[in-house]
Design a protein around this motif. Structure first.
Motif, PDB file in Angstrom:
ATOM      1  N   MET A  25      11.395   1.538   2.485  1.00 46.45           N
ATOM      2  CA  MET A  25      10.541   2.260   3.431  1.00 46.45           C
ATOM      3  C   MET A  25       9.260   2.739   2.740  1.00 46.45           C
ATOM      4  SD  MET A  25      12.969   4.427   6.004  1.00 46.45           S
ATOM      5  CE  MET A  25      14.033   5.182   4.809  1.00 46.45           C
ATOM      6  N   ALA A  26       9.381   3.215   1.516  1.00 43.87           N
ATOM      7  CA  ALA A  26       8.219   3.715   0.778  1.00 43.87           C
ATOM      8  C   ALA A  26       7.233   2.589   0.468  1.00 43.87           C
ATOM      9  CB  ALA A  26       8.663   4.401  -0.516  1.00 43.87           C
ATOM     10  N   CYS A  27       7.744   1.382   0.314  1.00 41.75           N
ATOM     11  CA  CYS A  27       6.894   0.236  -0.029  1.00 41.75           C
ATOM     12  C   CYS A  27       6.238  -0.390   1.201  1.00 41.75           C
ATOM     13  CB  CYS A  27       7.708  -0.840  -0.748  1.00 41.75           C
ATOM     14  SG  CYS A  27       8.189  -0.380  -2.399  1.00 41.75           S
ATOM     15  N   ASP A  28       6.748  -0.060   2.372  1.00 41.88           N
ATOM     16  CA  ASP A  28       6.205  -0.657   3.590  1.00 41.88           C
ATOM     17  C   ASP A  28       4.721  -0.321   3.703  1.00 41.88           C
ATOM     18  OD1 ASP A  28       6.659  -2.261   5.758  1.00 41.88           O
ATOM     19  OD2 ASP A  28       7.041  -0.587   7.111  1.00 41.88           O
ATOM     20  N   ASP A  29       3.925  -1.294   4.091  1.00 44.31           N
ATOM     21  CA  ASP A  29       2.467  -1.147   4.218  1.00 44.31           C
ATOM     22  C   ASP A  29       1.788  -0.846   2.880  1.00 44.31           C
ATOM     23  OD1 ASP A  29       2.529  -1.696   6.932  1.00 44.31           O
ATOM     24  OD2 ASP A  29       2.788   0.428   7.460  1.00 44.31           O
ATOM     25  N   THR A  30       2.404  -1.253   1.793  1.00 42.03           N
ATOM     26  CA  THR A  30       1.769  -1.158   0.479  1.00 42.03           C
ATOM     27  C   THR A  30       1.841  -2.538  -0.173  1.00 42.03           C
ATOM     28  OG1 THR A  30       3.701  -0.703  -0.910  1.00 42.03           O
ATOM     29  CG2 THR A  30       2.716   1.196   0.240  1.00 42.03           C
TER      30      THR A  30
END
Ligand code: ZN
Length: 89
Positions: A25-30
């Motif tokens: 989730m933290a990596c999403d859109d990164t």
């Protein structure tokens, strides 16, 4: 005690899975989206005031020296949270 060790294994697996899900989730859109998190467990080592030495932990629930059973809260290793490697392809 056997049931306790089974329950601890289940909790450990659930925690690791929760961390993997949170990482995704933290990596999403990164730029890290799609990357893979590899977790390396570090054994807990405490300083035993009785042995006056670094010792392995007898149990995460008891927090005692594995050699003499003295309770201690002085953690030498096992609280680390560090990124050891980052591979980019
Ligand atoms: Zn000891």
């Amino acid at each position: 005690m056997h049931e306790l060790s089974i329950a601890m294994s289940i909790v450990e697996m659930a925690q690791e899975e929760a961390l993997h899900s949170s990482y995704e989730m933290a990596c999403d859109d990164t730029p890290l989206r799609g990357s893979r998190l590899v977790i390396e467990d570090v054994p807990v080592v405490i300083f035993c005031p009785h042995c006056k030495a670094q010792r392995p932990l007898s149990s995460i629930q008891l927090f005692c020296c594995a050699e003499c059973g003295t309770p201690t809260s002085e953690i030498v290793h096992g609280k680390e949270l560090e990124v050891v490697a980052l591979e980019i392809q």
